[in-house]
Design a protein around this motif. Structure first.
Motif, PDB file in Angstrom:
ATOM      1  N   THR A  52      52.564  97.631  19.386  1.00 49.57           N
ATOM      2  CA  THR A  52      52.611  99.060  19.732  1.00 49.57           C
ATOM      3  C   THR A  52      51.206  99.652  19.786  1.00 49.57           C
ATOM      4  OG1 THR A  52      52.895  99.638  17.400  1.00 49.57           O
ATOM      5  CG2 THR A  52      54.901  99.362  18.726  1.00 49.57           C
ATOM      6  N   LEU A  53      50.195  98.816  19.550  1.00 52.19           N
ATOM      7  CA  LEU A  53      48.812  99.285  19.593  1.00 52.19           C
ATOM      8  C   LEU A  53      48.371  99.605  21.018  1.00 52.19           C
ATOM      9  CD1 LEU A  53      47.216  96.696  17.146  1.00 52.19           C
ATOM     10  CD2 LEU A  53      47.794  99.079  16.665  1.00 52.19           C
ATOM     11  N   PHE A  54      48.896  98.842  21.973  1.00 52.53           N
ATOM     12  CA  PHE A  54      48.556  99.041  23.381  1.00 52.53           C
ATOM     13  C   PHE A  54      49.704  98.517  24.232  1.00 52.53           C
ATOM     14  CE2 PHE A  54      46.252  95.298  21.741  1.00 52.53           C
ATOM     15  CZ  PHE A  54      46.907  94.291  22.423  1.00 52.53           C
ATOM     16  N   ASN A  55      49.613  98.752  25.525  1.00 53.79           N
ATOM     17  CA  ASN A  55      50.653  98.315  26.446  1.00 53.79           C
ATOM     18  C   ASN A  55      50.518  96.804  26.682  1.00 53.79           C
ATOM     19  OD1 ASN A  55      52.011  97.654  28.924  1.00 53.79           O
ATOM     20  ND2 ASN A  55      52.137  99.841  29.342  1.00 53.79           N
ATOM     21  N   PRO A  56      51.527  96.004  26.284  1.00 48.97           N
ATOM     22  CA  PRO A  56      51.421  94.552  26.417  1.00 48.97           C
ATOM     23  C   PRO A  56      51.331  94.074  27.871  1.00 48.97           C
ATOM     24  CG  PRO A  56      53.355  95.152  25.106  1.00 48.97           C
ATOM     25  CD  PRO A  56      52.740  96.404  25.595  1.00 48.97           C
ATOM     26  N   LYS A  57      51.984  94.775  28.794  1.00 44.54           N
ATOM     27  CA  LYS A  57      51.895  94.365  30.202  1.00 44.54           C
ATOM     28  C   LYS A  57      50.489  94.589  30.743  1.00 44.54           C
ATOM     29  CE  LYS A  57      56.719  94.854  31.460  1.00 44.54           C
ATOM     30  NZ  LYS A  57      57.702  95.505  32.327  1.00 44.54           N
ATOM     31  N   ALA A  58      49.888  95.704  30.396  1.00 48.72           N
ATOM     32  CA  ALA A  58      48.510  95.966  30.823  1.00 48.72           C
ATOM     33  C   ALA A  58      47.558  94.955  30.193  1.00 48.72           C
ATOM     34  CB  ALA A  58      48.099  97.380  30.457  1.00 48.72           C
ATOM     35  N   PHE A  59      47.832  94.574  28.946  1.00 54.53           N
ATOM     36  CA  PHE A  59      47.039  93.556  28.258  1.00 54.53           C
ATOM     37  C   PHE A  59      47.122  92.233  29.007  1.00 54.53           C
ATOM     38  CE2 PHE A  59      47.134  90.131  24.988  1.00 54.53           C
ATOM     39  CZ  PHE A  59      45.813  90.195  24.579  1.00 54.53           C
ATOM     40  N   ALA A  60      48.344  91.817  29.342  1.00 52.50           N
ATOM     41  CA  ALA A  60      48.535  90.542  30.042  1.00 52.50           C
ATOM     42  C   ALA A  60      47.899  90.579  31.425  1.00 52.50           C
ATOM     43  CB  ALA A  60      50.027  90.225  30.148  1.00 52.50           C
ATOM     44  N   ILE A  61      48.065  91.678  32.141  1.00 54.94           N
ATOM     45  CA  ILE A  61      47.462  91.797  33.469  1.00 54.94           C
ATOM     46  C   ILE A  61      45.939  91.791  33.351  1.00 54.94           C
ATOM     47  CG2 ILE A  61      47.146  93.369  35.425  1.00 54.94           C
ATOM     48  CD1 ILE A  61      50.132  94.099  35.058  1.00 54.94           C
ATOM     49  N   GLY A  62      45.404  92.475  32.347  1.00 43.13           N
ATOM     50  CA  GLY A  62      43.957  92.454  32.106  1.00 43.13           C
ATOM     51  C   GLY A  62      43.448  91.054  31.823  1.00 43.13           C
ATOM     52  N   LEU A  63      44.204  90.291  31.014  1.00 42.45           N
ATOM     53  CA  LEU A  63      43.826  88.904  30.730  1.00 42.45           C
ATOM     54  C   LEU A  63      43.786  88.064  31.997  1.00 42.45           C
ATOM     55  CD1 LEU A  63      45.809  87.903  27.501  1.00 42.45           C
ATOM     56  CD2 LEU A  63      43.355  87.926  27.771  1.00 42.45           C
ATOM     57  N   VAL A  64      44.826  88.139  32.792  1.00 43.87           N
ATOM     58  CA  VAL A  64      44.926  87.299  33.990  1.00 43.87           C
ATOM     59  C   VAL A  64      43.850  87.678  35.002  1.00 43.87           C
ATOM     60  CG1 VAL A  64      46.386  86.729  35.966  1.00 43.87           C
ATOM     61  CG2 VAL A  64      47.364  86.767  33.676  1.00 43.87           C
ATOM     62  N   VAL A  65      43.709  88.966  35.284  1.00 42.84           N
ATOM     63  CA  VAL A  65      42.739  89.403  36.287  1.00 42.84           C
ATOM     64  C   VAL A  65      41.311  89.101  35.818  1.00 42.84           C
ATOM     65  CG1 VAL A  65      41.816  91.428  37.466  1.00 42.84           C
ATOM     66  CG2 VAL A  65      44.273  91.124  37.275  1.00 42.84           C
ATOM     67  N   ALA A  66      41.016  89.318  34.548  1.00 39.96           N
ATOM     68  CA  ALA A  66      39.680  89.025  34.029  1.00 39.96           C
ATOM     69  C   ALA A  66      39.400  87.525  34.047  1.00 39.96           C
ATOM     70  CB  ALA A  66      39.528  89.585  32.610  1.00 39.96           C
ATOM     71  N   THR A  67      40.409  86.705  33.752  1.00 36.95           N
ATOM     72  CA  THR A  67      40.231  85.253  33.800  1.00 36.95           C
ATOM     73  C   THR A  67      39.924  84.792  35.220  1.00 36.95           C
ATOM     74  OG1 THR A  67      41.700  84.940  31.909  1.00 36.95           O
ATOM     75  CG2 THR A  67      41.316  83.033  33.303  1.00 36.95           C
ATOM     76  N   VAL A  68      40.657  85.300  36.186  1.00 38.45           N
ATOM     77  CA  VAL A  68      40.409  84.940  37.589  1.00 38.45           C
ATOM     78  C   VAL A  68      39.023  85.418  38.017  1.00 38.45           C
ATOM     79  CG1 VAL A  68      41.169  85.363  39.962  1.00 38.45           C
ATOM     80  CG2 VAL A  68      42.843  84.813  38.197  1.00 38.45           C
ATOM     81  N   ALA A  69      38.647  86.623  37.611  1.00 38.58           N
ATOM     82  CA  ALA A  69      37.324  87.153  37.959  1.00 38.58           C
ATOM     83  C   ALA A  69      36.216  86.308  37.332  1.00 38.58           C
ATOM     84  CB  ALA A  69      37.201  88.605  37.498  1.00 38.58           C
ATOM     85  N   TRP A  70      36.413  85.896  36.076  1.00 39.81           N
ATOM     86  CA  TRP A  70      35.412  85.053  35.405  1.00 39.81           C
ATOM     87  C   TRP A  70      35.256  83.736  36.150  1.00 39.81           C
ATOM     88  CZ3 TRP A  70      32.316  85.778  31.062  1.00 39.81           C
ATOM     89  CH2 TRP A  70      31.604  84.651  30.648  1.00 39.81           C
ATOM     90  N   MET A  71      36.356  83.083  36.453  1.00 40.02           N
ATOM     91  CA  MET A  71      36.282  81.780  37.123  1.00 40.02           C
ATOM     92  C   MET A  71      35.672  81.899  38.518  1.00 40.02           C
ATOM     93  SD  MET A  71      39.762  79.916  36.005  1.00 40.02           S
ATOM     94  CE  MET A  71      40.047  79.418  34.331  1.00 40.02           C
ATOM     95  N   ALA A  72      36.026  82.941  39.249  1.00 37.54           N
ATOM     96  CA  ALA A  72      35.471  83.134  40.591  1.00 37.54           C
ATOM     97  C   ALA A  72      33.976  83.421  40.525  1.00 37.54           C
ATOM     98  CB  ALA A  72      36.202  84.274  41.302  1.00 37.54           C
ATOM     99  N   SER A  73      33.561  84.267  39.591  1.00 39.05           N
ATOM    100  CA  SER A  73      32.137  84.581  39.490  1.00 39.05           C
ATOM    101  C   SER A  73      31.336  83.388  38.973  1.00 39.05           C
ATOM    102  CB  SER A  73      31.912  85.809  38.613  1.00 39.05           C
ATOM    103  OG  SER A  73      32.381  85.582  37.309  1.00 39.05           O
TER     104      SER A  73
END
Length: 149
Positions: free
Chosen positions: A94-115
Motif C-alpha cells: 500500500t506504499l505505492f501503486n504496484p502496477k506502476a512499480f511493475a511498469i516502471g521496472l519493465v520500462v526502465a530495464t528495457v531502457a537500460w539494456m537499449a542504452s
C-alpha cells in the motif's frame, strides 16, 4: 575526464533515469501520487541492480577475462530473477501503486539494456593492443649494426 567505467555507467543510467521520469509523470496522471512513487521506486531499483551488475561485470572483465561471457549471462539471469522477486514482494503493498512499480521496472530495464547496447556499439574498443604489437614488432626486426653508408 571520467574513466571508461564511469562513462559506461552514465551512458546507461542517465537515459534510464530520463525514461523513469517520463513513466513517473504518466503514472502520476493515471494513478496519482502513489503511481508516481511506484514508478520512481521501480526505476531506482533497476538503476541500482543494473549499475551494480555493470560494476561487477567490469571488474570481472579486468581480473578474469576468461569468465567474462559466462559471468555476464549469469549476472543478467540473476538480475532478472531479482527483479521478478521484487515484483512479487511488492505486489500487495500500500506504499505505492504496484502496477506502476511493475511498469516502471519493465520500462526502465528495457531502457537500460537499449542504452547499454547503444553505448557499446558507439564505443571505440581496440581489439588489438597497440603497445604489445609494437613491442613484438621490435623484437622480430633485427637491429642494424655498423654504418649505413
Amino acid at each position: 575526464m571520467p574513466s571508461q567505467d564511469t562513462r559506461n555507467l552514465l551512458q546507461s543510467a542517465v537515459p534510464t533515469a530520463a525514461v523513469g521520469a517520463i513513466v513517473a509523470a504518466v503514472s502520476a496522471v493515471v494513478a496519482g501520487g502513489k503511481g508516481a512513487i511506484g514508478a520512481v521506486v521501480g526505476t531506482l531499483v533497476v538503476i541500482a541492480f543494473m549499475g551494480l551488475g555493470l560494476f561487477v561485470l567490469q571488474r570481472t572483465a579486468k581480473s578474469l577475462p576468461q569468465l567474462f561471457q559466462a559471468m555476464g549471462l549469469m549476472l543478467y539471469v540473476a538480475q532478472l530473477l531479482l527483479l521478478l522477486i521484487f515484483v512479487g514482494l511488492f505486489k500487495d503493498t500500500t506504499l505505492f501503486n504496484p502496477k506502476a512499480f511493475a511498469i516502471g521496472l519493465v520500462v526502465a530495464t528495457v531502457a537500460w539494456m537499449a542504452s547499454q547496447a547503444r553505448a557499446h556499439m558507439k564505443a571505440k574498443i581496440l581489439y588489438v593492443d597497440p603497445d604489445s604489437y609494437s613491442d613484438s614488432e621490435k623484437k622480430d626486426k633485427p637491429e642494424k649494426s655498423g654504418s649505413s653508408s
